[in-house]
Design an enzyme around this catalytic site. Sequence first.
Site: not given
Ligand code: M6R
Length: 617
Positions: A2, A27, A74, A100-101, A490, A494, A497, A513, A612
């Site tokens: 959050c 966040r 969040w 936050n937590g 990746e 991308k 998500e 496979h 994020k």
């Molecule tokens: O802040 P961080 O690099 O530790 O974050 C890791 C992942 O949460 C972050 O890379 C996440 O997978 C992204 N949304 C990918 O685009």
Amino acid sequence: MCGIVGYVGKQKAASIILEGLKRLEYRGYDSAGLCVLQGGRLDVAKKAGRVDVLVKEAAKHHFNGSTGIGHTRWATHGGVTDANAHPHVSSDGKFALIHNGVIENYSGMKKFLIGKGYTFQSETDTEALCNLIAYHYAKEPVVKNGGSRFLESVRKSLRHVEGTYGIAVLCLDCPDEIVAARKASPLVLGVGDQEYIVASDASAIVSHTQSVVYLKDGELVHLTPRTFSITTLDQADVSPVVDKITWTITDADLNGYSHFMEKEIFEQPLALENTMRGRFSEDGSTAQFGGLNLNAAEFRQIDRFLFCACGSAWHACLVAEHLIETFARVPVEVDYASEFRYRNAPLDRNTLCWVISQSGETIDTLAAMREAKRKGHRVLALNNVVGSTIAREADGGIYQHVGPEIGVASTKAFTSQLLLGAMIALYIARMRDMSFSDGAQYVQALKGAPDLVRTALKQAPQIKEIAKRYAKHADFLFLGRLSLFPIALEGALKLKEISYIHAEGYPAAEMKHGPIALITENCPSVFLVPKGDVFNKIVSSMQEIKARKGPIIAIVTEGCELPPGVADDVITIPDCHPAVLPIVATIPVQLLSYYITLERGCDVDKPRNLAKSVTVE
Ligand code: M6R
């Protein structure tokens, strides 16, 4: 997960808090709220929905007080409802709290407080802490040695908390004060001229002041408009270290782009230049890093590396593994941080651990780092956010220097991690068997990466057109080999998500496979096809897909001759040194995901269910 922000000073708190919440919205963005202490009461506005919804709600409140707190959520405990939005107010009406937590032992706390007559309005863990503070405040009306009763009630309550928190608290009896504290959730204090802002990160602060104090775990800060003091949970005084934020608010603005993701994709040439600046040796044959706190002789003793991370950063680790093993011939293991922290992995004496995290706050990565340190290992970190928890707790590390990354989907931070992985591989390789001239050639290749990325970005209009034709599909495969297998992962991450299309990344040859069963004319495959040893093998995999009517988008390096008819669409990227290839190959998969998402009308920067940085388990 959050975002929290609190303000005390001479200005109207509400507008500063709302502006801060907009900056922190990446966040968490399922609900938002604020509380201003005014007219002898804690005036709360909170709503499920984005900060814009809260702005409308806040307009009905005529907020004009100069002490307040705000939150963008969040959800962890309790659904997305107005009642579960923060701030929460204690049932005696004396305290308002944002958090936050996760308070892991909240249910025991709640039971105890209900027994004492406190009542609850929400399903959250946070409300229990808020009522616990009220309980301690009511129980001990006098504090020894003239201390603050407000501060001591918060301190006492936090000693009972199991879990993580970044909190800010208002007390009705102390109209121009805030108490904030942290444990495993970030908290930064902005130090202004007779005003203070406390927030989850500097983006909510930087337009007001560049002077900040990064609070440490177990610290509480007590703010009034005139002064602040930091103490620990054990009541020890802390001398604050005031740092300067090195970026400005324009770095956190859209600056004419439609989305942060778009801006951050196109910023990559500059971001890469900033990442490598000043990090090559004078003789031009290797990399150098200032903050490793490990001399070359010590580094030379390492005979194995372990890399831990989550999400995109984990993909960056896989590329680092490939480059270190290829160029330095040192074995590397890569683990998901969330697995490493619990699996009690055997690590030998000469293993050096690395953690990679853009935010430096990801809880699993932080926990993995702490576990490795508990076992006596030295841990180095790659982070973007200066002063983040991981950066502070690591034994040494390297900052990425790419400026704030705000889009939830990581782009410029990811390619910067790839670059640093390549530089680390060079650094280790030059200590071992790489020659001076090979090192010099490698350095020149890395220095050329920003221009190659500029060239790759020129494909954007073509990729936009391709995206229009493919956006309707529900499933995608991303396929690559060797150093481009992590880029396939990746690409799939991308796409899923931000566009919510189901996508999987696979090593191209592994596809037969199992995943090949998915192939129909409705399941496109994105192939990463560089020149080199495995070119013909990848083309064979493409033929296997084509034979089953699967559409193919091929991302090829310049000069590759694909057999006629094997790909439906071809995107060409510059041919380059193997250390740079993963960086350049990332550009088209980012653009493809971005444009497909636009085509589908999804929220690029704030995808559903995500936030994020993941600061809860
Ligand atoms: O802040 P961080 O690099 O530790 O974050 C890791 C992942 O949460 C972050 O890379 C996440 O997978 C992204 N949304 C990918 O685009």
